[in-house]
Write an enzyme that holds these catalytic residues in place. Structure first.
Site, mmCIF file in Angstrom:
data_model
loop_
_atom_site.group_PDB
_atom_site.id
_atom_site.type_symbol
_atom_site.label_atom_id
_atom_site.label_comp_id
_atom_site.label_asym_id
_atom_site.label_seq_id
_atom_site.Cartn_x
_atom_site.Cartn_y
_atom_site.Cartn_z
ATOM 1 N N GLY A 28 -83.981 -110.024 52.457
ATOM 2 C CA GLY A 28 -84.000 -111.481 52.549
ATOM 3 C C GLY A 28 -85.169 -112.076 51.791
ATOM 4 N N HIS A 34 -83.459 -111.109 43.170
ATOM 5 C CA HIS A 34 -82.299 -110.717 43.993
ATOM 6 C C HIS A 34 -81.025 -111.353 43.430
ATOM 7 C CE1 HIS A 34 -85.550 -110.589 47.201
ATOM 8 N NE2 HIS A 34 -85.043 -109.374 47.282
ATOM 9 N N GLY A 144 -83.448 -103.290 42.071
ATOM 10 C CA GLY A 144 -84.288 -103.878 41.034
ATOM 11 C C GLY A 144 -85.277 -102.858 40.473
#
Ligand code: PAF
Length: 299
Positions: A28, A34, A144
């Site tokens: 989150g 993201h 990532g």
């Protein structure tokens, strides 16, 4: 976008999705890094699942689990706007009931650099990613490049445990001044934020020296270490072998220049992969661009 809260309901719904399924796990506090993963998963798959779960197993006892930024309503809106089909957001008690005791240990790859500084961190990451993969059973998992040792650890787990998923490692998304996007950048005060781009400048300097043919690691690293601006201090800046994450000695390309700079208690991670003679970047998966001509033929 459907929101599911338990491993069972996540698996049930994921099995109804049209394949290929792309999966983006997150904790989150979403930022453009993201969302770039979500957008790429959207381009490369028919269905996209994302998860939001702040995983207590990967935080040490003195780390920021309690204060880790949480913004569920905003995150869910962003994921829906970026075309996510299913959001999996389990509660801690559903992931780790009182009887939970299993842990995935990766071996030496998880013991250097971040592994040495954060004991148990990569076991926590590997364990939660394994649970998420079992629930979603995605075709491809999107991670990532910023957390490059994490990406290497997850790739090793997927390979060693014969998990049927591709691991896609997408390039780091940066601010215009070069700072890698991170949920923890919100912890920086103005002076720390102003100094933070010097991390990427130092990493880029090392990469350029290596590409120029320089192989004297102590000389390059000493010059790069001097480029960091106060009040930041290095935790580490080094050149590692992409297969083992051991410091390269002697230097052989491909390699990865890895760094963590500390801004007070906040650790800012970054890295720059350096290609070998074949021009292929270690670990990073470049996007497959479908040539316009073949798209025209498909139509
Ligand atoms: O990179 C992260 O956000 C986390 O480590 C991950 C992969 C979602 C596992 O908790």
């Amino acid at each position: 976008m459907q929101i599911v809260r338990t491993p069972g309901s996540a698996r049930a719904i994921a099995r109804t999705l049209l394949r290929p399924v792309g999966f983006v796990p997150t904790m989150g506090a979403l930022h453009d890094g993201h969302l770039a993963l979500v957008d790429r998963a959207r381009r490369e798959n028919t269905s996209v699942v994302a998860s939001i779960f702040v995983n207590p197993l990967q935080f040490g006892p003195t780390e920021d689990f309690e204060k880790y930024p949480r913004a569920f309503a905003r995150d869910a809106e962003l994921l829906e706007a970026h075309g996510v089909d299913v959001l999996y957001a389990p509660a801690v008690e559903r992931m780790y009931p009182p009887t939970f005791a299993t842990s995935i240990s990766i071996g030496p790859l998880a013991e250097s650099f971040e592994g040495a500084r954060r004991p148990g961190h990569f076991a926590g990451v590997a364990t939660v990613v394994a649970k998420l993969l079992h629930a979603i059973e995605p075709t491809s998992l999107y991670l990532g490049q910023k957390d490059i040792q994490q990406a290497a650890v997850v790739r090793a787990m997927v390979r060693d445990l014969d998990m049927a998923t591709n691991v896609v490692v997408a390039p780091t998304v940066r601010e215009v001044d070069g700072l890698a996007r991170s949920s923890r950048n919100v912890y920086l005060n103005a002076t720390q934020r102003a100094a933070a781009p010097s991390i990427f400048r130092a990493l880029s300097f090392v990469a350029e020296e290596l590409l120029r043919g320089e192989r004297n690691a102590p000389r390059i690293l000493a010059a790069a270490r001097a480029m960091l601006e106060a009040p930041l201090v290095w935790d580490y800046l080094d050149i590692v072998d992409p297969l083992t994450f051991a410091a390269c000695d002697p230097i052989v390309l491909p390699a990865i220049v890895v760094a963590v700079a500390k801004a007070g208690v906040t650790r800012l991670l970054d890295n720059v992969p350096v290609a070998g003679a074949d021009g292929v970047l270690p670990l990073v998966s470049m996007e497959r661009v479908i040539p316009l001509v073949s798209q025209a033929r498909v139509r």
